[in-house]
Design an enzyme around this catalytic site. Structure first.
Site, short mmCIF file in Angstrom:
data_model
loop_
_atom_site.label_atom_id
_atom_site.label_comp_id
_atom_site.label_asym_id
_atom_site.label_seq_id
_atom_site.Cartn_x
_atom_site.Cartn_y
_atom_site.Cartn_z
N CYS A 1 0.86 -1.18 0.00
CA CYS A 1 0.00 0.00 0.00
C CYS A 1 0.90 1.24 0.00
CB CYS A 1 -0.90 0.01 1.24
SG CYS A 1 -2.06 1.39 1.27
N LEU A 2 1.04 1.82 -1.18
CA LEU A 2 1.85 3.03 -1.35
C LEU A 2 1.08 3.96 -2.27
CD1 LEU A 2 4.63 4.31 -0.66
CD2 LEU A 2 5.50 3.29 -2.77
#
Length: 235
Positions: free
Chosen positions: A164-165
């Site tokens: 999750c970026l």
């Protein structure tokens, strides 16, 4: 009389030269050129041959060779995608510093590579985590696909390896590059973001009890099983 004599001498000279040229042509020898006369067809052929040799230096059949891996459509080679063209530029500018290392399993394929990150501070320091990058054809208009191949207990990376970026999702822009993604991954190890989690349990523990969170991280780094999940020994 003098004019008639000069005329006959000129005709005799022209006849002698014509006979000499005929003899040279039949024997394969280059005719002697008389000063003031035009170059023979034989010298023109030599010039043409010289020109032909210069062209052939460019490649077989006088056609310029394409660089290896260029991939030009229409001659049987695979045409490079926009992603491959852009990634070649990005690769030349890669700089992971001391924390990140980039490797290409197949040197002929720049669209798939591995990035190993070893944080030098924070909860996960001294352990090495491997990420696989897969560059899509529409890169840089589409962000790269990134998967964490090393199991980790982290708020922003789940146990299946999804990352999750924000710049891999809605905040991606074509002006960003592979270096930006690598720096983003490194930053996750220094400043995890519990407000945008993939591993909700880890994020909740990080928010409520940082000390206990750190204890569990260190436990996973030493290897073994936690909550039915096996973690590889990394330190």
């Amino acid at each position: 009389m003098l004019a008639l004599k000069k005329k006959r001498e000129a005709e005799a000279k022209a006849k002698a030269e014509a006979e000499a040229a005929a003899v040279s042509a039949s024997s394969g020898e280059e005719p002697v050129q008389t000063p003031g006369t035009a170059p023979s067809s034989a010298s023109g052929g030599a010039a043409a041959e010289s020109s032909s040799n210069k062209v052939s230096l460019l490649g077989i059949g006088g056609k310029k060779k394409k660089a290896d891996g260029a991939g030009v459509g229409g001659n049987g080679q695979k045409k490079r995608s926009p992603g491959e063209i852009r990634i070649q530029k990005d690769i030349a500018e890669l700089d992971g510093g001391r924390v990140a290392n980039i490797e290409f399993p197949n040197p002929n394929d720049l669209t798939v590579f591995e990035v190993s990150i070893t944080p030098d501070s924070g909860f996960w320091k001294n352990a090495t985590y491997k990420f696989k990058f897969d560059i899509p054809d529409h890169y840089p208009h589409t962000p790269p696909k990134v998967h964490c191949d090393t199991k980790i207990y982290h708020p922003n990376i789940n146990l299946e390896g999804k990352v999750c970026l924000n710049i891999l999702r809605e905040d991606w822009k074509p002006v960003l590059d592979i270096n930006a993604v690598i720096y983003g991954l490194i930053f996750l190890f220094y400043e995890p973001n519990p407000d945008d989690p993939l591993n909700h349990e880890a994020a909740e523990l990080f928010r409520k009890d940082t000390k206990n969170f750190e204890r569990l991280v260190q436990r996973t780094l030493r290897g073994g099983v936690m909550d039915g999940v096996h973690f590889e020994k990394l330190v």
